[in-house]
Every structure is written in C-alpha cells, then in structure tokens.
Design an enzyme around this catalytic site. Structure first.
Site, mmCIF file in Angstrom:
data_model
loop_
_atom_site.group_PDB
_atom_site.id
_atom_site.type_symbol
_atom_site.label_atom_id
_atom_site.label_comp_id
_atom_site.label_asym_id
_atom_site.label_seq_id
_atom_site.Cartn_x
_atom_site.Cartn_y
_atom_site.Cartn_z
ATOM 1 N N SER A 101 63.928 43.457 -9.011
ATOM 2 C CA SER A 101 64.719 44.256 -9.956
ATOM 3 C C SER A 101 66.187 44.418 -9.540
ATOM 4 O O SER A 101 66.769 45.483 -9.720
ATOM 5 C CB SER A 101 64.061 45.622 -10.186
ATOM 6 O OG SER A 101 62.770 45.443 -10.745
ATOM 7 N N HIS A 115 56.497 32.315 -3.079
ATOM 8 C CA HIS A 115 56.851 33.449 -3.929
ATOM 9 C C HIS A 115 55.582 34.266 -4.205
ATOM 10 O O HIS A 115 54.485 33.706 -4.316
ATOM 11 C CB HIS A 115 57.469 32.950 -5.238
ATOM 12 C CG HIS A 115 58.039 34.070 -6.054
ATOM 13 N ND1 HIS A 115 57.253 34.874 -6.848
ATOM 14 C CD2 HIS A 115 59.314 34.537 -6.155
ATOM 15 C CE1 HIS A 115 58.034 35.794 -7.424
ATOM 16 N NE2 HIS A 115 59.279 35.608 -7.019
ATOM 17 N N GLU A 155 60.713 40.400 -0.867
ATOM 18 C CA GLU A 155 60.495 40.820 -2.249
ATOM 19 C C GLU A 155 59.257 41.718 -2.312
ATOM 20 O O GLU A 155 58.123 41.215 -2.450
ATOM 21 C CB GLU A 155 60.288 39.607 -3.155
ATOM 22 C CG GLU A 155 61.480 38.672 -3.182
ATOM 23 C CD GLU A 155 61.518 37.860 -4.478
ATOM 24 O OE1 GLU A 155 62.528 37.964 -5.179
ATOM 25 O OE2 GLU A 155 60.547 37.158 -4.777
ATOM 26 N N GLY A 185 64.721 38.503 -13.582
ATOM 27 C CA GLY A 185 65.103 38.831 -14.957
ATOM 28 C C GLY A 185 66.607 38.859 -15.212
ATOM 29 O O GLY A 185 67.086 38.284 -16.197
ATOM 30 N N ASN A 242 66.187 33.018 -9.759
ATOM 31 C CA ASN A 242 64.856 32.454 -9.929
ATOM 32 C C ASN A 242 64.465 32.626 -11.395
ATOM 33 O O ASN A 242 64.146 33.734 -11.819
ATOM 34 C CB ASN A 242 63.863 33.179 -9.007
ATOM 35 C CG ASN A 242 62.437 32.707 -9.231
ATOM 36 O OD1 ASN A 242 62.195 31.734 -9.944
ATOM 37 N ND2 ASN A 242 61.482 33.401 -8.626
ATOM 38 N N TRP A 243 64.513 31.539 -12.129
ATOM 39 C CA TRP A 243 64.247 31.619 -13.569
ATOM 40 C C TRP A 243 62.766 31.614 -13.904
ATOM 41 O O TRP A 243 62.395 31.678 -15.079
ATOM 42 C CB TRP A 243 64.968 30.472 -14.300
ATOM 43 C CG TRP A 243 66.451 30.624 -14.327
ATOM 44 C CD1 TRP A 243 67.160 31.766 -14.035
ATOM 45 C CD2 TRP A 243 67.421 29.632 -14.676
ATOM 46 N NE1 TRP A 243 68.508 31.535 -14.185
ATOM 47 C CE2 TRP A 243 68.697 30.238 -14.572
ATOM 48 C CE3 TRP A 243 67.343 28.301 -15.056
ATOM 49 C CZ2 TRP A 243 69.884 29.536 -14.838
ATOM 50 C CZ3 TRP A 243 68.515 27.608 -15.323
ATOM 51 C CH2 TRP A 243 69.773 28.223 -15.222
ATOM 52 N N LYS A 244 61.919 31.449 -12.923
ATOM 53 C CA LYS A 244 60.477 31.461 -13.160
ATOM 54 C C LYS A 244 60.131 30.537 -14.329
ATOM 55 O O LYS A 244 60.751 29.493 -14.490
ATOM 56 C CB LYS A 244 59.998 32.910 -13.375
ATOM 57 C CG LYS A 244 60.499 33.832 -12.239
ATOM 58 C CD LYS A 244 59.889 35.190 -12.227
ATOM 59 C CE LYS A 244 60.444 35.991 -11.053
ATOM 60 N NZ LYS A 244 59.829 37.276 -10.893
ATOM 61 N N GLY A 294 60.050 42.705 -11.274
ATOM 62 C CA GLY A 294 59.865 42.799 -12.728
ATOM 63 C C GLY A 294 59.478 44.180 -13.211
ATOM 64 O O GLY A 294 59.030 44.356 -14.340
ATOM 65 N N GLU A 351 54.382 35.461 -6.765
ATOM 66 C CA GLU A 351 53.608 35.014 -7.936
ATOM 67 C C GLU A 351 52.775 33.779 -7.601
ATOM 68 O O GLU A 351 51.689 33.588 -8.142
ATOM 69 C CB GLU A 351 54.561 34.768 -9.118
ATOM 70 C CG GLU A 351 55.071 36.099 -9.676
ATOM 71 C CD GLU A 351 56.479 36.070 -10.232
ATOM 72 O OE1 GLU A 351 57.005 34.983 -10.518
ATOM 73 O OE2 GLU A 351 57.061 37.160 -10.370
HETATM 74 P P1 13P Z 1 62.984 40.461 -10.925
HETATM 75 O O1 13P Z 1 64.437 40.406 -10.546
HETATM 76 O O2 13P Z 1 62.740 40.127 -12.373
HETATM 77 O O3 13P Z 1 62.350 41.747 -10.491
HETATM 78 O O4 13P Z 1 62.243 39.289 -10.118
HETATM 79 C C1 13P Z 1 62.427 39.212 -8.737
HETATM 80 C C2 13P Z 1 61.860 37.930 -8.246
HETATM 81 O O5 13P Z 1 60.653 37.747 -8.226
HETATM 82 C C3 13P Z 1 62.775 36.888 -7.815
HETATM 83 O O6 13P Z 1 62.130 35.869 -7.147
#
Ligand code: 13P
Length: 252
Positions: free
Chosen positions: A213, A95, A167, A235, A9-11, A173, A97
C-alpha cells in the site's frame, strides 16, 4: 549511501497496449530523474513491448517470475535465459502472491535466486509475515526463516546484486501501510539475518525495499527512513502520474 530502487509491480494488470500507453505517459514525467533506480515489472506478455519502449531511458524492466531450470518440459513457465534474451535486467522472486497461490516455498525461492544470479538478473526477493504471524509476535522468526532459507548456500561474491523487498502480507492491497518505524524494525531484522549469513559489509550495501500500500501520500515518510532503500509498488504504480509522484518523493 544505497541508491534507492523504486519498482512498479503490475501483477496481472495491463495488456501490452496498455503497458505501452503507460510507458509513453510515464517516461516524460521522470526523464530527468537520476536519484533513484526505476524498474517496471509488467506481465510476461508485455515484456517484448515495454523493453524496446524504455530503451535509452532511465527506466529498466524486470519480470515478475521465472522458473529455475534453464529449459525443459514445464508448461506455462519461462526461463532466465528467455528473460535476458529480451533485455530484462531484474526479476521478482517469491512474491507473497506466488507463495500463497502457487505454493512457492523458501526452497524454490533459493533455487530461483541462484538461477537469477547465475544469469546476471538482479533478483528482488520478497519476504513478509501474515497478519496472524504478526499478531502472534512471530514476525522476527518468519523473516529470519524466509531470508535464512531463501539465501542459503550463496556466497557474498555471488550474491552481489540481490535486493530484498519486505512486504508484510497484511499491507498488500489493503490500504493498510506499515508505519515507517515498523517497516524499519523489520528491515533491521532482515539486515541482521543477512549480516549473519553474508557478512556485515555485504549487509550494509544490501538494498531492502518496502512494499504494501505505498501511495504518493505515504511514500515520502517511508522513503526518508534511512533503513528503507526503495519501494515495491502495486496498485499505485498502475497510473503513470501516481507512480511518477512516488518516484519523485521529496527528501527531508
Ligand atoms: P500494493 O501496493 O497494491 O499494496 O501491492 C504491493 C505489492 O504486492 C507489490 O509487490
């Protein structure tokens, strides 16, 4: 055996040119990898670049979000039909976010899920508790509610391809990963809720991914846990070598 799904997931990272550079570096690293399903979730603007670039490879491409309506006056949104017309096969739904910053509710998740299934997109529905909820021993209640409302009014024969990503928000993150045991405990709650709603047979086949993470160093311990059927990586998926290492985790 459930085939694991390892997803990036590159956000809101990477321009189309940067996304293409990733794909060119990444594909040779995983060219012979057939054990797991590999999916990249770039930003919408990179989909028309990334999808042709992975053609004829073992890598699939999904979108990070979509609207539930087929079309309409929804400025800034994209529809399932727009995504499938590009060759998208997967879509992330709900998600944390999106829930936190864009007010997505379990009801919206449910509408998006129905739309994804009706359009033959593989939905990856994200759930997970906040730190205060975990500390108040409310994790089970939160997960049962998110899965219960998110998957409501969907029959097992319609829900075929759905995957769920657990998650925990406190692990996203932050560098703070759930232990494999703690993640497995949450996955069992999710699987039991799905079994109540869609039957045990369906629940046994359901893939539940862990996200939060995930790194090359902790991926083997997490992915060797029988309850964990893949990873949703933020990340550590931005770098081709790092994501390839996660995909190629050793089994033990
Ligand atoms: P991280 O791997 O950066 O913690 O993000 C997880 C995430 O939100 C994947 O959708």
């Amino acid at each position: 055996m459930r085939k694991a799904l390892i997803a990036a997931n590159w956000k809101m990272y990477k321009t189309p040119a940067e996304a293409l550079a990733f794909v060119e570096a990444f594909l040779p690293l995983v060219a012979s990898h057939t054990r797991d399903e590999i999916v990249l979730f770039p930003a919408h603007v990179s989909l028309p670049t990334v999808i042709p670039a992975v053609k004829n490879s073992n890598v699939l491409v999904g979108a990070q979000n979509m609207h539930w309506q087929a079309e309409g006056a929804y400025t800034g949104e994209v529809s399932a039909g727009m995504l499938t017309s590009l060759g998208c096969t997967h879509v992330l739904i709900g998600h944390s976010e999106r829930r936190q910053y864009f007010c997505e509710t379990d009801e919206i998740v449910n509408q998006k899920l129905k739309t994804a299934l009706a359009n033959d997109l593989v939905p990856v529905v994200c759930v997970g508790e906040h730190l205060d909820e975990r500390e108040a021993n409310r994790t089970e209640e939160v997960l049962r509610r998110q899965v219960g409302r998110g998957l409501i009014n969907i029959a097992p024969e319609e829900a075929g391809t759905v995957a769920i990503a657990y998650e925990p928000v406190w692990a996203i993150g932050t560098g703070r990963t759930a232990t494999p045991e703690l993640a497995a405990e949450a996955h069992l709650i999710i699987r039991s809720q799905v079994a109540q709603m869609l039957g045990r047979e369906f629940a046994e086949k359901l893939r539940i991914l862990y996200g939060g993470s995930v790194k090359p160093e902790n991926a083997p311990a997490l992915l060797n846990q029988p309850e964990i059927d893949g990873a949703l990586v933020g990340g550590a998926s931005l770098d081709p070598a790092s994501f390839a290492k996660i995909v190629q985790y050793t089994t033990f």
